[in-house]
Design a protein around this motif. Structure first.
Motif, PDB file in Angstrom:
ATOM      1  N   ALA A  90     -44.584  -7.643   6.957  1.00 30.77           N
ATOM      2  CA  ALA A  90     -43.984  -8.606   6.375  1.00 30.77           C
ATOM      3  C   ALA A  90     -42.523  -8.227   5.799  1.00 30.77           C
ATOM      4  O   ALA A  90     -42.309  -7.058   5.799  1.00 30.77           O
ATOM      5  N   ASN A  91     -41.531  -9.197   6.028  1.00 32.44           N
ATOM      6  CA  ASN A  91     -40.135  -9.102   5.532  1.00 32.44           C
ATOM      7  C   ASN A  91     -40.106  -9.433   4.214  1.00 32.44           C
ATOM      8  O   ASN A  91     -40.016 -10.315   3.755  1.00 32.44           O
ATOM      9  N   CYS A  92     -40.223  -8.272   3.377  1.00 32.57           N
ATOM     10  CA  CYS A  92     -40.129  -8.236   2.054  1.00 32.57           C
ATOM     11  C   CYS A  92     -39.150  -7.439   1.439  1.00 32.57           C
ATOM     12  O   CYS A  92     -38.867  -6.686   0.445  1.00 32.57           O
ATOM     13  N   PHE A  93     -37.806  -7.842   2.193  1.00 30.12           N
ATOM     14  CA  PHE A  93     -36.565  -7.138   1.927  1.00 30.12           C
ATOM     15  C   PHE A  93     -35.418  -8.157   2.195  1.00 30.12           C
ATOM     16  O   PHE A  93     -34.251  -7.742   1.481  1.00 30.12           O
ATOM     17  N   SER A  94     -35.293  -9.191   2.931  1.00 32.49           N
ATOM     18  CA  SER A  94     -34.262  -9.785   3.154  1.00 32.49           C
ATOM     19  C   SER A  94     -33.971 -10.971   2.143  1.00 32.49           C
ATOM     20  O   SER A  94     -32.887 -11.048   1.885  1.00 32.49           O
ATOM     21  N   HIS A  95     -35.062 -11.628   1.776  1.00 35.85           N
ATOM     22  CA  HIS A  95     -34.762 -12.796   0.684  1.00 35.85           C
ATOM     23  C   HIS A  95     -34.326 -12.051  -0.636  1.00 35.85           C
ATOM     24  O   HIS A  95     -34.580 -10.878  -0.997  1.00 35.85           O
ATOM     25  N   PRO A  96     -33.206 -12.952  -1.286  1.00 32.79           N
ATOM     26  CA  PRO A  96     -32.615 -12.390  -2.594  1.00 32.79           C
ATOM     27  C   PRO A  96     -33.564 -12.204  -3.738  1.00 32.79           C
ATOM     28  O   PRO A  96     -33.337 -11.280  -4.450  1.00 32.79           O
ATOM     29  N   ARG A  97     -34.864 -12.689  -3.644  1.00 31.59           N
ATOM     30  CA  ARG A  97     -36.056 -12.193  -4.724  1.00 31.59           C
ATOM     31  C   ARG A  97     -36.088 -10.800  -4.576  1.00 31.59           C
ATOM     32  O   ARG A  97     -36.464 -10.162  -5.551  1.00 31.59           O
ATOM     33  N   TYR A  98     -36.083 -10.194  -3.482  1.00 32.17           N
ATOM     34  CA  TYR A  98     -36.356  -8.784  -3.284  1.00 32.17           C
ATOM     35  C   TYR A  98     -35.082  -7.885  -3.341  1.00 32.17           C
ATOM     36  O   TYR A  98     -35.274  -6.524  -2.952  1.00 32.17           O
TER      37      TYR A  98
END
Length: 441
Positions: free
Chosen positions: A147-155
């Motif tokens: 999972a890409n849990c690093f690109s979105h600003p929330r992360y």
């Protein structure tokens, strides 16, 4: 009218053949012969080569100083699901022409993330169904998902280590979706890459709390996947920095200690990356040896860094000496446990021809294949193993063996030291071994 799935994206390029080292054909393998047996296994089983969805089909060549230079013909539709299906068509055309057996992905490599969680889940479910059809038609398999849990600003402050529980919960939901997709596609493994699991400043960070949260989060994710029938291996991919100043999964030794601290060592192994080893101040062989020593050498991201640049350049591997040392460790360790070798590497910004993607993967596969053949010859025909074993022969019998068996006390060591007197120096023969490696290359 071109029907979806009928378009050829890499025109003029057929199935990449093996032609041997005398071939002048740039679109042919010189050393990678998938069925050739090395140390009792075909090459394709040693490597389980996988194409990385994110760099190969999502990367555009963009950098901080300019937009992308790679104008993908499959990336033109404004409808996210149509675009995702066209990307899948291109991906499976490429993988099958390349002759690889595997691919790997982040969840939102497959389809663009939607404005809401529910819509994102619906998009992912639909594209997973389409990918299953592509996999059944081609025979291509899934090495692992993530999972890409690093690109979105929330992360921006991490996912499982985020100081805001709401973000942690959102990451949990996203990873559940990525795991569901991986399981639905028959993925053999699942990878956790903590792209922002770390800190920028200790002034606003409670390190112990964040580590506890990450340990608990990973345990929850494991338990969920197992409850859904997932039998594969979970991997953690170490990286020391970038984008965070300090990431908690710094290197192989750090991750192994973390896994044991939180009781995760029986389900998790390591997915090691060459360029991440470099950033941590290690060689890739070092990272592989550390993992192998603890039975955690799981999988490899194949790439390299630029020796003049201090960041993660993700270039395709071509350093034969470096990869030969890696293959020595791989063979002596008995191979990878569960994983394979994925090309987490991207074309250079000025490599803009469609065939460049083939040339890059061909070169990477040939480098690994040639290195495997060299390493196998070194282990079979040279004195490499003998020289290394002789350095430790004092532990093979007598009091050295008694020490290894736990039969001596510190007082015993003191007595032995008094009796043996001064010790003659013994050469490590480093230069001789370095010459030996170069001779076989």
């Amino acid at each position: 009218m071109v029907l979806l799935g009928d378009r050829e994206y890499f025109k003029g390029i057929g199935k990449i053949p093996y032609e041997g080292k005398e071939s002048d054909n740039p679109l042919a393998y010189k050393y990678y012969d998938p069925e050739r047996t090395v140390n009792g296994m075909p090459m394709k089983a040693h490597f389980k080569f996988a194409v990385a969805y994110w760099h190969s089909f999502c990367g555009t060549g963009a950098d901080p100083f300019g937009p992308g230079t790679l104008m993908h013909p499959w990336d033109v539709s404004e409808d996210p699901l149509t675009a995702a299906r066209q990307k899948a068509d291109a991906a499976f055309e490429f993988i099958t022409k390349l002759g690889f057996d595997y691919f790997c992905f982040h969840d939102f490599d497959l389809v663009a993330e939607a404005p809401t969680l529910l819509e994102s889940e619906n998009r992912l479910e639909k594209i997973v169904h389409y990918l299953k059809e592509k996999m059944e038609a081609s025979g291509v398999r899934l090495l692992w998902g993530t999972a890409n849990c690093f690109s979105h600003p929330r992360y921006m402050n991490g996912a499982s280590t985020n100081p805001d529980f709401r973000v942690l919960a959102r990451a949990g939901a996203q990873i559940k979706g990525a795991m569901d997709a991986t399981i639905a596609l028959g993925g053999e493994n699942y990878v956790f890459w903590g792209g922002r699991e770390g800190y920028m400043s200790l002034l606003n960070t409670q390190v112990g709390k964040e580590l506890d949260h990450m340990g608990r989060f990973l345990g929850m994710a494991r338990d969920y996947a197992r409850s859904q029938g997932f039998k594969g291996t979970f991997f953690i991919e170490p990286k020391p920095m970038e984008p965070m100043k300090h990431q908690y999964d710094y290197d192989a030794a750090t991750v192994i200690g973390f896994l044991h601290q939180y009781g995760l060592q029986d389900d998790f192994k390591l997915n090691l990356e060459v360029n991440h080893a470099t950033l941590a101040g290690h060689s890739m062989q070092h990272e592989m040896e550390i993992a192998a020593a603890r039975g955690m050498l799981g999988s490899i991201d194949a790439n390299r860094g630029d020796y003049q640049n201090g960041w993660d350049t993700d270039q395709f591997p071509n350093n034969l000496n470096e990869v030969t040392l890696m293959m020595l460790t791989l063979l002596e360790a008995g191979g990878l446990q569960g994983g394979g070798i994925n090309f987490d590497a991207k074309l250079r910004r000025n490599s803009t021809d469609p065939e460049d993607l083939f040339l890059a993967h061909i070169g990477g596969a040939d480098t690994f294949a040639r290195a495997l053949l060299i390493a196998d010859r070194i282990l079979r025909d040279s004195t490499y193993r003998q020289v290394r074993r002789q350095r430790y022969e004092s532990f093979e019998s007598g009091k050295g063996a008694a020490f290894e068996q736990g039969k001596l006390t510190l007082q015993d060591l003191h007595t032995i030291a008094l009796e043996q007197g001064e010790i003659p120096l013994q050469s490590g023969k480093q230069e001789m071994l370095e010459n030996l490696i170069n001779r076989y290359i």
